[in-house]
Design a protein around this motif. Structure first.
Motif, PDB file in Angstrom:
ATOM      1  N   GLY A  94      28.038  -7.949  11.091  1.00 33.40           N
ATOM      2  CA  GLY A  94      29.182  -8.707  10.591  1.00 33.40           C
ATOM      3  C   GLY A  94      29.558  -8.292   9.176  1.00 33.40           C
ATOM      4  O   GLY A  94      28.932  -7.401   8.600  1.00 33.40           O
ATOM      5  N   VAL A  95      30.583  -8.948   8.648  1.00 31.91           N
ATOM      6  CA  VAL A  95      31.038  -8.650   7.282  1.00 31.91           C
ATOM      7  C   VAL A  95      31.078  -9.945   6.479  1.00 31.91           C
ATOM      8  O   VAL A  95      31.666 -10.932   6.923  1.00 31.91           O
ATOM      9  CB  VAL A  95      32.474  -8.054   7.289  1.00 31.91           C
TER      10      VAL A  95
ATOM     11  N   ILE B  45      37.586  -1.774   8.226  1.00 34.04           N
ATOM     12  CA  ILE B  45      36.247  -2.059   8.762  1.00 34.04           C
ATOM     13  C   ILE B  45      36.330  -2.429  10.249  1.00 34.04           C
ATOM     14  O   ILE B  45      35.504  -1.998  11.058  1.00 34.04           O
ATOM     15  CB  ILE B  45      35.564  -3.171   7.928  1.00 34.04           C
ATOM     16  N   ASP B  46      37.359  -3.208  10.608  1.00 35.31           N
ATOM     17  CA  ASP B  46      37.565  -3.528  12.032  1.00 35.31           C
ATOM     18  C   ASP B  46      37.734  -2.247  12.839  1.00 35.31           C
ATOM     19  O   ASP B  46      37.221  -2.124  13.952  1.00 35.31           O
ATOM     20  CB  ASP B  46      38.815  -4.408  12.218  1.00 35.31           C
ATOM     21  N   GLY B  47      38.441  -1.286  12.231  1.00 37.29           N
ATOM     22  CA  GLY B  47      38.664   0.007  12.903  1.00 37.29           C
ATOM     23  C   GLY B  47      37.345   0.745  13.120  1.00 37.29           C
ATOM     24  O   GLY B  47      37.110   1.330  14.177  1.00 37.29           O
ATOM     25  N   ILE B  48      36.458   0.671  12.113  1.00 38.09           N
ATOM     26  CA  ILE B  48      35.156   1.343  12.219  1.00 38.09           C
ATOM     27  C   ILE B  48      34.364   0.717  13.368  1.00 38.09           C
ATOM     28  O   ILE B  48      33.790   1.394  14.211  1.00 38.09           O
ATOM     29  CB  ILE B  48      34.342   1.213  10.904  1.00 38.09           C
ATOM     30  N   LYS B  49      34.396  -0.617  13.395  1.00 37.19           N
ATOM     31  CA  LYS B  49      33.642  -1.344  14.431  1.00 37.19           C
ATOM     32  C   LYS B  49      34.183  -0.963  15.822  1.00 37.19           C
ATOM     33  O   LYS B  49      33.420  -0.651  16.735  1.00 37.19           O
ATOM     34  CB  LYS B  49      33.776  -2.850  14.180  1.00 37.19           C
ATOM     35  N   ALA B  50      35.524  -0.987  15.927  1.00 34.31           N
ATOM     36  CA  ALA B  50      36.159  -0.728  17.223  1.00 34.31           C
ATOM     37  C   ALA B  50      35.861   0.692  17.714  1.00 34.31           C
ATOM     38  O   ALA B  50      35.734   0.930  18.910  1.00 34.31           O
ATOM     39  CB  ALA B  50      37.659  -0.959  17.123  1.00 34.31           C
ATOM     40  N   SER B  51      35.734   1.624  16.767  1.00 37.36           N
ATOM     41  CA  SER B  51      35.499   3.014  17.159  1.00 37.36           C
ATOM     42  C   SER B  51      34.085   3.207  17.731  1.00 37.36           C
ATOM     43  O   SER B  51      33.796   4.222  18.352  1.00 37.36           O
ATOM     44  CB  SER B  51      35.682   3.942  15.958  1.00 37.36           C
ATOM     45  N   GLY B  52      33.230   2.223  17.497  1.00 37.19           N
ATOM     46  CA  GLY B  52      31.873   2.306  18.024  1.00 37.19           C
ATOM     47  C   GLY B  52      30.981   3.269  17.243  1.00 37.19           C
ATOM     48  O   GLY B  52      29.828   3.495  17.596  1.00 37.19           O
ATOM     49  N   GLU B  53      31.526   3.797  16.146  1.00 39.26           N
ATOM     50  CA  GLU B  53      30.776   4.789  15.380  1.00 39.26           C
ATOM     51  C   GLU B  53      29.620   4.180  14.609  1.00 39.26           C
ATOM     52  O   GLU B  53      28.655   4.855  14.275  1.00 39.26           O
ATOM     53  CB  GLU B  53      31.721   5.469  14.395  1.00 39.26           C
TER      54      GLU B  53
END
Ligand code: ADP
Ligand code: ASP
Ligand code: MG
Length: 411
Positions: A338-339, A325-333
């Motif tokens: 929040g989670v 999920i952090d990766g999804i957030k970081a990708s800006g997609e």
């Protein structure tokens, strides 16, 4: 000679004494004229200990090394079982998965068996060997690395051998004397079933009844393996235990066949996700790539173009899911605020083929839980099951009250 597969679970090989007792059972079948393939688990507690070592060493571990480590418990019991049989003058030897070879996919820690060539073991049977003791739970990947089949995987090893060797029967020896209407350890009114349909067993297993690994039931169903669950602690007749069989072979059955629970569930909510086409794919794609077993999913009604997306997964996958999920957030997609993570939930399910033709089963379940003051957080249904997520502290109470309400203690 007809072939018989006998699988002994962790508690059935927990001590040298129990291994001797299991070996005696094997001797009885050898005396009847069978060539026997014995599948063994690790001594009870061993695999948990090994998994603990892995987790302490590395939180997001390399699954190939995980498999190298956690598969080792079965090597010990396979050797000990073969030695014990030899001491009883029964010609036996052990095989590790790679020696057979049990060929699997490369999905480490959750590999699937692709092929078991019978030639090596059949040759030894031809030379007078009576028992092949095989380490359960493990195999070898196309790259030649050791794999494991997921927790409880020795059941699947056993059924896969029964299919590959066209065994007369696959007997799963465990610490209870069959499949019950629910786990007899948390409900003392649980009733042993003489027979259970493959479909029901499949659902119960996949919803948490760990008496059989889900994949083992799937394989037995596909390859028409005669599968029986029985106790290694009692003297056994040929009719003992529970037979897992086709629906047509069961005369009468209750609408609800059983109650299953899964204790270690977590619920994760992505809060205030910008609602647009593609958000589910943007969330669940990366989670699938990270190997997260997402189970239940709910998406709230959207308000002002934003929605909450909730899903459940096993608690031991939360760290990995969080990373994805952090990766999804970081990708800006994906834009979300929040989670929320709730690691104190459990899943309770009722299962029965009869639900196909009976209405009102789900609503009865909800009423029973509400009468106990238990709040339902998530619901999913299929043709033959209803599952709910509730607070873990109510798990036993929920199982017991559902067992009572659906009168499962009565045949
Ligand atoms: P083994 O080590 O022999 O593979 P497991 O611990 O994996 O044994 O599975 C047996 C356990 O499954 C039982 O001790 C029981 O607590 C649990 N269980 C859960 N649901 C059921 C059920 N419906 N019927 C029987 N046992 C169940
Ligand atoms: N020893 C493995 C486990 O505990 C496999 C098994 O017992 O079936 O998961
Ligand atoms: Mg098991």
């Amino acid at each position: 000679m007809p072939v018989l597969v006998m699988k002994f679970g962790g508690t059935s090989v927990a001590t040298l004494d129990r291994i001797r007792r299991a070996a005696k059972r094997v001797g009885v079948e050898v005396a009847k004229g069978y060539d026997v393939i014995v599948i063994v688990s690790a001594m009870s507690g061993e695999t948990n200990k090994l998994v603990g070592y892995v987790n302490e060493t590395s939180e997001l571990f390399d699954a190939r090394e995980y498999d190298a480590i956690v598969s080792s418990g079965e090597n010990v019991t396979a050797g000990l079982m073969a030695l014990t049989l030899q001491e009883m003058d029964v010609p036996a030897r052990s095989w590790q998965g790679w020696q057979v070879p049990v060929k699997t996919t490369d999905a480490h820690s959750a590999a699937r068996i692709e092929e078991i060539p019978p030639a090596n073991i059949m040759q030894k049977f031809g030379e007078g060997m009576k028992v092949a003791v095989v380490a359960g739970f493990q195999g070898i990947s196309p790259e030649g690395r050791i794999t494991t089949l997921g927790r409880g995987g020795s059941d699947t090893t056993a059924v896969a051998f029964a299919a590959a060797f066209e065994a007369e029967r696959c007997d799963i020896y465990t610490d209870v004397d069959g499949v019950y209407t629910t786990d007899p350890r948390i409900c003392d009114k649980a009733r042993k079933l003489d027979k259970i349909a493959f479909e029901e067993m499949l659902e119960l297993a996949s919803l948490g009844a760990k008496v059989l690994q889900t994949r083992s039931v799937e394989l037995a169903m596909r390859y028409k393996v005669k599968l029986r669950v029985l106790s290694s602690f009692e003297e056994q007749s040929d009719e003992a235990g529970t037979l897992v069989c086709d629906e047509e072979d069961i005369m009468e059955s209750n609408v609800v066949a059983g109650v299953a629970y899964s204790r270690d569930e977590a619920k994760m909510t992505l809060v205030s996700v910008a609602d647009r086409p593609g958000i589910a794919a943007a969330i669940f794609g990366p989670l699938a790539e990270a190997g997260i077993n997402v189970d239940m999913i709910i998406q709230n009604i959207s308000e002002d173009g934003r929605t909450d997306m909730t899903f459940s997964c096993p608690t031991d996958q939360v760290a990995r899911a969080q990373k994805a999920i952090d990766g999804i957030k970081a990708s800006g997609e994906l834009n979300f605020s929040g989670v929320d993570i709730d690691e104190s939930v459990a899943k309770i399910s009722i299962v029965g083929i009869g639900m196909r033709s009976h209405a009102g089963v789900a609503s009865k379940m909800f009423k029973v839980l509400s009468d106990e003051g238990i709040n339902i957080k998530v619901i999913t249904t299929s043709e033959i099951k209803v599952s709910v997520l509730i607070e873990r502290k109510y798990m036993e109470l929920a199982v017991q009250s559902l067992h009572d309400a659906f009168e499962l203690e009565k045949a």
